[in-house]
Design a protein around this motif. Sequence first.
Motif, PDB file in Angstrom:
ATOM      1  N   LYS A  57       0.830  -1.207   0.000  1.00 56.37           N
ATOM      2  CA  LYS A  57       0.000   0.000   0.000  1.00 56.37           C
ATOM      3  C   LYS A  57       0.865   1.257   0.000  1.00 56.37           C
ATOM      4  CE  LYS A  57      -3.335  -0.164   3.092  1.00 56.37           C
ATOM      5  NZ  LYS A  57      -4.003  -0.550   4.366  1.00 56.37           N
ATOM      6  N   LYS A  58       1.950   1.225   0.753  1.00 54.99           N
ATOM      7  CA  LYS A  58       2.859   2.365   0.809  1.00 54.99           C
ATOM      8  C   LYS A  58       3.476   2.635  -0.570  1.00 54.99           C
ATOM      9  CE  LYS A  58       6.959   1.667   2.449  1.00 54.99           C
ATOM     10  NZ  LYS A  58       8.086   1.375   3.385  1.00 54.99           N
ATOM     11  N   ILE A  59       3.901   1.580  -1.234  1.00 59.18           N
ATOM     12  CA  ILE A  59       4.545   1.738  -2.536  1.00 59.18           C
ATOM     13  C   ILE A  59       3.538   2.188  -3.585  1.00 59.18           C
ATOM     14  CG2 ILE A  59       5.662   0.433  -4.395  1.00 59.18           C
ATOM     15  CD1 ILE A  59       7.088  -1.142  -2.097  1.00 59.18           C
ATOM     16  N   ALA A  60       2.328   1.666  -3.522  1.00 51.33           N
ATOM     17  CA  ALA A  60       1.283   2.119  -4.445  1.00 51.33           C
ATOM     18  C   ALA A  60       1.051   3.615  -4.289  1.00 51.33           C
ATOM     19  CB  ALA A  60      -0.006   1.351  -4.188  1.00 51.33           C
ATOM     20  N   LEU A  61       1.056   4.086  -3.052  1.00 52.93           N
ATOM     21  CA  LEU A  61       0.869   5.511  -2.794  1.00 52.93           C
ATOM     22  C   LEU A  61       2.041   6.321  -3.337  1.00 52.93           C
ATOM     23  CD1 LEU A  61      -0.895   7.677  -1.411  1.00 52.93           C
ATOM     24  CD2 LEU A  61       0.402   7.258   0.695  1.00 52.93           C
ATOM     25  N   GLU A  62       3.250   5.819  -3.175  1.00 49.97           N
ATOM     26  CA  GLU A  62       4.442   6.516  -3.664  1.00 49.97           C
ATOM     27  C   GLU A  62       4.358   6.765  -5.170  1.00 49.97           C
ATOM     28  OE1 GLU A  62       7.942   4.335  -2.703  1.00 49.97           O
ATOM     29  OE2 GLU A  62       7.669   4.516  -0.534  1.00 49.97           O
ATOM     30  N   TYR A  63       3.846   5.788  -5.889  1.00 48.49           N
ATOM     31  CA  TYR A  63       3.805   5.874  -7.350  1.00 48.49           C
ATOM     32  C   TYR A  63       2.427   6.277  -7.878  1.00 48.49           C
ATOM     33  CZ  TYR A  63       8.424   3.703  -7.362  1.00 48.49           C
ATOM     34  OH  TYR A  63       9.764   3.444  -7.170  1.00 48.49           O
ATOM     35  N   ASN A  64       1.546   6.627  -6.964  1.00 46.18           N
ATOM     36  CA  ASN A  64       0.203   7.077  -7.328  1.00 46.18           C
ATOM     37  C   ASN A  64      -0.526   6.035  -8.180  1.00 46.18           C
ATOM     38  OD1 ASN A  64      -1.932   8.940  -7.287  1.00 46.18           O
ATOM     39  ND2 ASN A  64      -1.309   9.834  -9.237  1.00 46.18           N
ATOM     40  N   CYS A  65      -0.445   4.785  -7.738  1.00 46.76           N
ATOM     41  CA  CYS A  65      -1.078   3.681  -8.436  1.00 46.76           C
ATOM     42  C   CYS A  65      -2.270   3.169  -7.625  1.00 46.76           C
ATOM     43  CB  CYS A  65      -0.093   2.525  -8.640  1.00 46.76           C
ATOM     44  SG  CYS A  65       1.284   2.912  -9.738  1.00 46.76           S
ATOM     45  N   PRO A  66      -3.305   2.698  -8.282  1.00 44.45           N
ATOM     46  CA  PRO A  66      -4.456   2.154  -7.555  1.00 44.45           C
ATOM     47  C   PRO A  66      -4.083   0.874  -6.818  1.00 44.45           C
ATOM     48  CG  PRO A  66      -4.711   1.815  -9.924  1.00 44.45           C
ATOM     49  CD  PRO A  66      -3.508   2.685  -9.746  1.00 44.45           C
ATOM     50  N   VAL A  67      -4.755   0.655  -5.703  1.00 43.95           N
ATOM     51  CA  VAL A  67      -4.489  -0.541  -4.899  1.00 43.95           C
ATOM     52  C   VAL A  67      -5.815  -1.107  -4.414  1.00 43.95           C
ATOM     53  CG1 VAL A  67      -4.128   0.830  -2.810  1.00 43.95           C
ATOM     54  CG2 VAL A  67      -3.191  -1.484  -2.945  1.00 43.95           C
ATOM     55  N   ILE A  68      -5.922  -2.412  -4.439  1.00 42.51           N
ATOM     56  CA  ILE A  68      -7.063  -3.132  -3.890  1.00 42.51           C
ATOM     57  C   ILE A  68      -6.599  -3.770  -2.590  1.00 42.51           C
ATOM     58  CG2 ILE A  68      -8.642  -5.072  -4.245  1.00 42.51           C
ATOM     59  CD1 ILE A  68      -8.332  -4.498  -7.299  1.00 42.51           C
ATOM     60  N   ASP A  69      -7.145  -3.317  -1.480  1.00 38.37           N
ATOM     61  CA  ASP A  69      -6.677  -3.790  -0.174  1.00 38.37           C
ATOM     62  C   ASP A  69      -7.440  -5.063   0.209  1.00 38.37           C
ATOM     63  OD1 ASP A  69      -5.507  -4.109   2.263  1.00 38.37           O
ATOM     64  OD2 ASP A  69      -6.346  -2.288   3.159  1.00 38.37           O
ATOM     65  N   PHE A  70      -7.047  -6.149  -0.439  1.00 35.59           N
ATOM     66  CA  PHE A  70      -7.709  -7.422  -0.186  1.00 35.59           C
ATOM     67  C   PHE A  70      -7.427  -7.925   1.226  1.00 35.59           C
ATOM     68  CE2 PHE A  70      -7.920 -12.183  -1.244  1.00 35.59           C
ATOM     69  CZ  PHE A  70      -9.287 -12.231  -1.043  1.00 35.59           C
ATOM     70  N   PHE A  71      -6.235  -7.639   1.743  1.00 31.82           N
ATOM     71  CA  PHE A  71      -5.926  -8.072   3.116  1.00 31.82           C
ATOM     72  C   PHE A  71      -6.986  -7.547   4.083  1.00 31.82           C
ATOM     73  CE2 PHE A  71      -4.302  -7.751   7.347  1.00 31.82           C
ATOM     74  CZ  PHE A  71      -3.552  -8.894   7.530  1.00 31.82           C
ATOM     75  N   SER A  72      -7.248  -6.256   4.037  1.00 31.93           N
ATOM     76  CA  SER A  72      -8.192  -5.659   4.984  1.00 31.93           C
ATOM     77  C   SER A  72      -9.612  -6.178   4.761  1.00 31.93           C
ATOM     78  CB  SER A  72      -8.166  -4.139   4.871  1.00 31.93           C
ATOM     79  OG  SER A  72      -6.904  -3.636   5.265  1.00 31.93           O
ATOM     80  N   ALA A  73      -9.992  -6.351   3.496  1.00 31.47           N
ATOM     81  CA  ALA A  73     -11.343  -6.821   3.199  1.00 31.47           C
ATOM     82  C   ALA A  73     -11.571  -8.224   3.740  1.00 31.47           C
ATOM     83  CB  ALA A  73     -11.586  -6.798   1.691  1.00 31.47           C
ATOM     84  N   LEU A  74     -10.568  -9.076   3.604  1.00 33.42           N
ATOM     85  CA  LEU A  74     -10.716 -10.442   4.094  1.00 33.42           C
ATOM     86  C   LEU A  74     -10.565 -10.513   5.607  1.00 33.42           C
ATOM     87  CD1 LEU A  74     -11.238 -13.340   3.494  1.00 33.42           C
ATOM     88  CD2 LEU A  74      -8.898 -13.597   2.660  1.00 33.42           C
TER      89      LEU A  74
END
Length: 204
Positions: A146-163
């Motif tokens: 998630k941190k790296i996705a934010l650094e590069y302004n890329c979308p992220v699906i937080d499956f860990f949190s959802a599950l």
Amino acid sequence: MDPFTIVAFGDSLTYGYGVLDHVAFPACIKKDFPKWRVINKGVNGNTTREALERLEKDVLVFRPQIVTIFFGSNDCSLLEGYYRPLIEYEKNLRSITELVLSFRQEKNFNNGMILPIFITPPPVVDTDFFPFTTSDRVELYAESMKKIALEYNCPVIDFFSALWAKKEEAFDDFFQYDGIHLSNAGYDLLYPMIREKLESLTKK
């Protein structure tokens, strides 16, 4: 919606280990977006180290508009031959991301760049049956993604949190017998998140 090429890049959770072909999320994408070219490049047992080595031949050569990046379950495992320290995981993810973003695709989408969509690795069933990783360990890798996705302004699906939010429900039902690979119910939880993200990113 114009046809897209999408590469599903990952490990056994992308490949669809232990489930029928139509259950894994790349097949679901193909069903819902029949005009798209959907290429499943999930490889059982892969970590980000192997992913970086095969990025050119398994992703970039297809000039996709979108690539899903779904690694971490093996990287965080203490099983011999799999474990990649968090610092290497982050380094590999950054290298993968930078190479993907530097490559040009052939449609007027995302300013001509391939768009990476990150999917965080899911938690596991913490038992002694397969004790090489725990949800606490996986969470560290999910947070790093998630941190790296934010650094590069890329979308992220937080499956860990959802599950993980299903922890008080029939949590084991989302997994196969080993407590790590997703069951049909696990993919049924994951895929709508992917479909929603794809629809939001590709709509005119």
